[in-house]
Design a protein around this motif. Structure first.
Motif, PDB file in Angstrom:
ATOM      1  N   LEU A 254       5.749  -6.409  -7.956  1.00  0.00           N
ATOM      2  CA  LEU A 254       4.809  -5.340  -8.291  1.00  0.00           C
ATOM      3  C   LEU A 254       5.454  -4.364  -9.259  1.00  0.00           C
ATOM      4  O   LEU A 254       6.614  -3.991  -9.103  1.00  0.00           O
ATOM      5  CB  LEU A 254       4.421  -4.575  -7.023  1.00  0.00           C
ATOM      6  N   LYS A 255       4.689  -3.928 -10.256  1.00  0.00           N
ATOM      7  CA  LYS A 255       5.158  -2.882 -11.153  1.00  0.00           C
ATOM      8  C   LYS A 255       4.725  -1.545 -10.581  1.00  0.00           C
ATOM      9  O   LYS A 255       3.536  -1.262 -10.470  1.00  0.00           O
ATOM     10  CB  LYS A 255       4.582  -3.098 -12.561  1.00  0.00           C
ATOM     11  N   LEU A 256       5.694  -0.734 -10.194  1.00  0.00           N
ATOM     12  CA  LEU A 256       5.422   0.499  -9.475  1.00  0.00           C
ATOM     13  C   LEU A 256       6.065   1.701 -10.147  1.00  0.00           C
ATOM     14  O   LEU A 256       7.000   1.568 -10.928  1.00  0.00           O
ATOM     15  CB  LEU A 256       5.958   0.377  -8.037  1.00  0.00           C
ATOM     16  N   ASN A 262       4.399   9.122  -9.113  1.00  0.00           N
ATOM     17  CA  ASN A 262       3.172   8.963  -8.337  1.00  0.00           C
ATOM     18  C   ASN A 262       2.528  10.323  -8.086  1.00  0.00           C
ATOM     19  O   ASN A 262       1.309  10.473  -8.205  1.00  0.00           O
ATOM     20  CB  ASN A 262       3.466   8.268  -7.003  1.00  0.00           C
ATOM     21  N   SER A 266      -0.561   9.511 -10.327  1.00  0.00           N
ATOM     22  CA  SER A 266      -1.374   8.578  -9.545  1.00  0.00           C
ATOM     23  C   SER A 266      -2.865   8.791  -9.810  1.00  0.00           C
ATOM     24  O   SER A 266      -3.333   9.927  -9.979  1.00  0.00           O
ATOM     25  CB  SER A 266      -1.097   8.735  -8.047  1.00  0.00           C
ATOM     26  N   HIS A 268      -5.020   8.257  -7.638  1.00  0.00           N
ATOM     27  CA  HIS A 268      -5.605   8.596  -6.348  1.00  0.00           C
ATOM     28  C   HIS A 268      -5.392  10.082  -6.050  1.00  0.00           C
ATOM     29  O   HIS A 268      -4.260  10.559  -6.031  1.00  0.00           O
ATOM     30  CB  HIS A 268      -4.972   7.750  -5.238  1.00  0.00           C
ATOM     31  N   TYR A 290      -2.425   3.274  -0.520  1.00  0.00           N
ATOM     32  CA  TYR A 290      -2.801   2.353  -1.594  1.00  0.00           C
ATOM     33  C   TYR A 290      -1.575   1.572  -2.049  1.00  0.00           C
ATOM     34  O   TYR A 290      -0.485   2.133  -2.207  1.00  0.00           O
ATOM     35  CB  TYR A 290      -3.389   3.110  -2.787  1.00  0.00           C
ATOM     36  N   THR A 291      -1.775   0.296  -2.298  1.00  0.00           N
ATOM     37  CA  THR A 291      -0.656  -0.555  -2.710  1.00  0.00           C
ATOM     38  C   THR A 291      -0.019  -0.059  -4.001  1.00  0.00           C
ATOM     39  O   THR A 291       1.209  -0.061  -4.143  1.00  0.00           O
ATOM     40  CB  THR A 291      -1.125  -2.012  -2.881  1.00  0.00           C
ATOM     41  N   ASP A 292      -0.844   0.389  -4.958  1.00  0.00           N
ATOM     42  CA  ASP A 292      -0.284   0.832  -6.231  1.00  0.00           C
ATOM     43  C   ASP A 292       0.387   2.195  -6.141  1.00  0.00           C
ATOM     44  O   ASP A 292       0.931   2.693  -7.125  1.00  0.00           O
ATOM     45  CB  ASP A 292      -1.344   0.813  -7.335  1.00  0.00           C
ATOM     46  N   ASP A 296       8.743   3.004  -6.061  1.00  0.00           N
ATOM     47  CA  ASP A 296       9.776   1.976  -6.226  1.00  0.00           C
ATOM     48  C   ASP A 296      11.185   2.505  -6.002  1.00  0.00           C
ATOM     49  O   ASP A 296      12.156   1.739  -6.090  1.00  0.00           O
ATOM     50  CB  ASP A 296       9.658   1.309  -7.606  1.00  0.00           C
ATOM     51  N   PHE A 308      -1.959  -5.340   0.814  1.00  0.00           N
ATOM     52  CA  PHE A 308      -0.686  -5.455   0.110  1.00  0.00           C
ATOM     53  C   PHE A 308      -0.197  -6.895   0.087  1.00  0.00           C
ATOM     54  O   PHE A 308       0.472  -7.338  -0.856  1.00  0.00           O
ATOM     55  CB  PHE A 308       0.361  -4.561   0.801  1.00  0.00           C
ATOM     56  N   LYS A 311      -0.287  -8.979  -2.899  1.00  0.00           N
ATOM     57  CA  LYS A 311       0.643  -8.685  -3.993  1.00  0.00           C
ATOM     58  C   LYS A 311       2.107  -8.824  -3.550  1.00  0.00           C
ATOM     59  O   LYS A 311       3.009  -8.501  -4.297  1.00  0.00           O
ATOM     60  CB  LYS A 311       0.421  -7.244  -4.490  1.00  0.00           C
TER      61      LYS A 311
END
Length: 373
Positions: A254-256, A262, A266, A268, A290-292, A296, A308, A311
């Motif tokens: 995942l690209k985080l 965030n 973000s 969200h 949320y997964t995104d 990281d 999740f 992914k």
């Protein structure tokens, strides 16, 4: 609402849905992209199928030589063994055979086998399928089908939703490779989650945009937007492929963003503008809704949505537990009582967070941690 209909179908045991050919092809191609020889020289069993209607048998029969298969075996349930009863009419395919038996047609399942050139055209394809009646009704739990399971290398099917737990146990008992369809919520089942945690089962490549469209054999009421009368297809948003065969998507990290980014960027609103993530009151972990929004640069335990798993890259994260269970995984820090809150039962089942000064339960969360190098 689509998920409600799936649950209703499951509880009513009216769970015979036929998978589209394009969805099967898309899924199988994902495994071939990762390993072109994954099916070569293998015997594939397609249980819980209905070869006269199902696309699973069609796909593997039509691609027999391309996949390099050794043998395809497909079995169906007897019409009278199904949970729902509908007027039964055998197909011309069956009635035109010299060994057609009107009694067995109702009470016995069928077995279709493809392994040789029957027509003499120097090809092995769907025209070479041979069939006969099974001794029993085709139930996968029968001794007859278990024997076929033990002969096979790979098992592919859309098993009855109502028997998913039993079907997975049946697969694991034999230690076979498999690709099957199930309800996404199955990952929270006490029989399934330990397999997910230990990387013995994972999600497959998936349906297009997360929407699974199935053809139904018995009409019943669905919510608006779920059933399309023109196409005869019903849509479920909570279906996925489960497998233990590797595919490339599973190994894409995942690209985080960092935690700080965030809070700044973000999409969200629950995350943007915060100074820290909410910490559970009963787990040594932070809540990530949320997964995104997974940071990281955080090395502690995080509670993330069950989605999740779609992914999940095992090289990037490890799954430590789930909030729907007790404290089997040693991460839970508190059990609530009536002294804490009247709703302590729900809070003990899930992760508890404080929102506007009150304890509230989250949805089921996977407890994960960044893979330690």
């Amino acid at each position: 609402m689509a998920n409600t209909n799936l649950a209703n179908a499951k509880s009513a045991k009216n769970d015979e849905f036929y998978t589209q050919y394009a969805d099967i092809q898309k899924e199988i191609n994902a495994y071939l992209d990762y390993d072109p020889n994954v099916f070569r020289g293998k015997t594939v069993l397609l249980p819980c199928d209905d070869p006269e209607w199902s696309n699973f048998t069609k796909f593997f029969a039509q691609n027999f030589e391309l996949l390099g298969l050794k043998k395809v075996i497909s079995t169906s349930y007897a019409p009278e063994s199904k949970k729902y009863k509908m007027p039964y009419q055998p197909t011309l395919f069956e009635t035109q055979q010299p060994y057609f038996n009107p009694d067995k047609s109702k009470t016995n399942g069928k077995i279709f086998v493809l392994e040789r050139d029957v027509t003499g055209d120097n090809r092995i394809n769907i025209d070479d399928l041979e069939w006969q009646y099974l001794e029993g009704d085709g139930d996968f739990r029968s001794k007859e089908i278990r024997k076929l399971r033990d002969e096979a290398d790979i098992i592919v099917t859309n098993p009855p939703f109502s028997l998913f737990r039993e079907f997975v146990a049946w697969l694991m008992e034999a230690g076979k490779l498999f690709v099957i369809i199930g309800n996404m919520n199955a990952i929270t089942y006490k029989e399934i989650f330990p397999l997910v945690k230990d990387n013995k089962i994972w999600l497959g490549n998936g349906f297009q945009n997360g929407n699974a469209f199935f053809r139904i054999v018995n009409e019943r009421e669905y919510a608006n937007g779920v059933y399309d009368a023109e196409t005869g297809l019903v849509k479920f948003r909570n279906c996925c492929w489960f497998t233990n065969i590797d595919h490339g998507r599973r190994h894409q990290p995942l690209k985080l963003m960092t935690m700080a980014d965030n809070f700044k960027h973000s999409k969200h609103k629950e995350i943007r503008g915060r100074k820290e993530y909410i910490h559970y009151e009963n787990y040594d972990a932070i809540e990530i809704p949320y997964t995104d929004a997974i940071p990281d640069d955080y090395n502690g335990v995080m509670g993330v949505p069950t989605s999740f798993l779609d992914k999940y890259c095992p090289e990037q994260f490890e799954i430590l537990g789930i909030t729907d269970r007790g404290n089997e995984y040693g991460i839970k820090t508190k059990e609530f009582t009536a002294k804490d809150t009247p709703s302590y039962g729900d809070l003990n089942r899930r992760g508890a967070i404080i929102v506007d000064g009150q304890l509230k339960s989250t949805f089921a969360r996977l407890l994960i941690r960044k893979k330690q190098s």
